[in-house]
Design an enzyme around this catalytic site. Structure first.
Site, PDB file in Angstrom:
ATOM      1  N   ASN A  23       0.832  -1.100  -0.035  1.00 40.84           N
ATOM      2  CA  ASN A  23       0.118   0.128   0.180  1.00 40.84           C
ATOM      3  C   ASN A  23       0.693   1.443   0.071  1.00 40.84           C
ATOM      4  O   ASN A  23       0.113   2.377  -0.223  1.00 40.84           O
ATOM      5  CB  ASN A  23      -0.919   0.072   1.137  1.00 40.84           C
ATOM      6  N   CYS A 117     -10.897  -5.046  -5.039  1.00 45.62           N
ATOM      7  CA  CYS A 117     -11.426  -5.955  -4.117  1.00 45.62           C
ATOM      8  C   CYS A 117     -12.797  -5.588  -4.032  1.00 45.62           C
ATOM      9  O   CYS A 117     -13.002  -4.510  -4.058  1.00 45.62           O
ATOM     10  CB  CYS A 117     -10.825  -6.040  -2.526  1.00 45.62           C
TER      11      CYS A 117
END
Length: 419
Positions: A23, A117
């Site tokens: 991330n 996702c």
């Protein structure tokens, strides 16, 4: 399609080397678009999302090369395309982070609306509204965000209606090349935002306040490439620590950053773990004891991270006592719960809260990964389940965990990838 088969392995033990943070790496790679000279990023994990980011940069005309040591070099000398196509963006939400850099440096960007996702609505309006305040003209047409600006973006005072890591990062990168000062209020405070700001400053940006809720960016006319090392992955670290806690083991995470995991470490201590930390390592020792149930409420940083919620569902499923886990960041983020129930967990959902009564044993089963962190929780559950657990659709896992089966094997876990 690959699967993982997992068998109960007893207490995990040993050292595990933590990879660079996915991330943090993804926005830092996108920031390469801002650099006028070669940009080198090290400690980059070998993950599907990283490969997708590199493919996206190549699609725009950038030259991207990767060494075996996790080092990626980006050159934008021949970047001549300004459209991030659906075929790439649909697989990774972080593709939206190309919008700010393209617009800031080249004045034009067409970016497909993102995928990634399936864990609920993650609206892009915060990104778009902030860029519009900086002078961009934006329309959403035929599934694409089409953004234009005449000349440079202009510094602006931006108040974020809600805390968003992605929007903070996009606006941070755009503001680095804007004309004048930009102030972002109600900014995300995550360590990955700080890492991006540190990287941009190393490239010549003038950013202060990252890590607080107010970030100030004094725009500069150009940025240069640099060599930058990505921070350790705090979520991977937390996942291995939970796995050790659930298996009543003792492990040490090396190349980690304890300062970024304070909320998680506090909950592990509440669960009965003995935690010791150094500058770049964390040791957890359960001393052979079953964990105690801990209540969790996900919050923006520095609160408890939503990306650790699924792993703590497994911990509580096997803990002594009853606990609740409340999800406040994303909707639809309990898709792992039905799979854990199939393994024998005693759980029930009430709105955005999961009520969990600990049991002493889970049973192996064939389960399906539904998103990145849910898949990690199923692997952890398999390490303590009686019998064989098979996790299908592990492409989700490959988006965020580097060599997870090898790392678990190194700790004594029986985890095998089957093609």
């Amino acid at each position: 399609m690959d699967k993982l088969t997992i068998q109960a392995s007893g207490a995990l033990a040993g050292d595990v080397v933590i990879s660079g943070a996915k991330n943090a790496a993804l926005p830092i790679l996108m920031a390469g678009v801002l650099a006028e000279t070669d940009f080198v990023v090290s400690n980059v994990p070998n993950l599907r999302d990283v490969n997708t980011s590199c493919e996206l940069l190549r699609c725009l005309g950038a030259e991207v090369s990767r060494s075996d040591e996790g080092k990626i070099t980006i050159s934008t000398t021949h970047l001549n395309e300004f459209c991030a196509p659906y075929e790439l963006v649909k697989t990774m939400r972080a593709s939206i982070l190309i919008l700010g850099p393209l617009l800031a440096r080249y004045g034009t960007a067409d970016v497909s609306l993102p995928g990634g996702c399936a864990i609920g609505a993650r609206p892009v309006n915060l990104h778009l509204h902030g860029l519009e305040q900086m002078g961009a003209k934006i329309e959403v047409k035929e599934g694409y965000i089409k953004a234009r600006v005449d000349g440079r973006l202009k510094g602006a005072h931006i108040f974020m209606d809600m805390i968003s890591v992605g929007a903070t990062e996009n606006l941070l990168m755009a503001a680095a090349l804007a004309d004048g000062e930009t102030v972002i209020e109600n900014a995300a405070r995550e360590p990955e935002v700080i890492d991006l700001a540190n990287c941009l400053n190393a490239m010549g940006a003038k950013i202060s306040g990252a890590g607080s809720d107010t970030i100030r960016i004094q725009g500069v006319e150009s940025l240069s490439g640099c060599e930058y090392r990505v921070m350790p992955d705090r979520i991977e670290t937390g996942s291995f620590l939970v796995a050790a806690a659930v298996t009543k083991g003792k492990i040490r995470c090396v190349d980690a950053d304890p300062k970024t995991l304070e909320a998680v470490l506090a909950k592990l201590e509440d669960a009965g773990a003995s935690i010791t930390t150094g500058e770049d390592w964390i040791e957890l020792d359960m001393q052979g004891q079953r964990p105690k149930a801990v209540n969790i409420k996900t919050m923006p940083y520095p609160g408890f991270p939503t990306d650790m919620q699924a792993q703590f569902c497994v911990l509580n499923a096997l803990a002594e006592g009853t606990a609740t886990i409340t999800e406040t960041i994303f909707e639809n983020r309990f898709m792992h719960v039905p799979e854990l129930i199939r393994m024998g967990a005693n759980m029930e959902l009430e709105g955005n809260t999961c009520i969990i009564k600990g049991c002493e044993l889970l049973n192996g089963a064939q389960v399906m990964a539904t998103d990145l962190r849910a898949s990690a929780s199923l692997v952890i559950a398999g390490l303590v389940a009686d019998g064989v657990t098979t996790v299908d659709r592990i492409y989700h896992l490959d988006r965020g965990y580097e060599h997870i089966e090898d790392k678990f094997k190194g700790l004594g876990g029986e985890v095998v990838r089957v093609s």
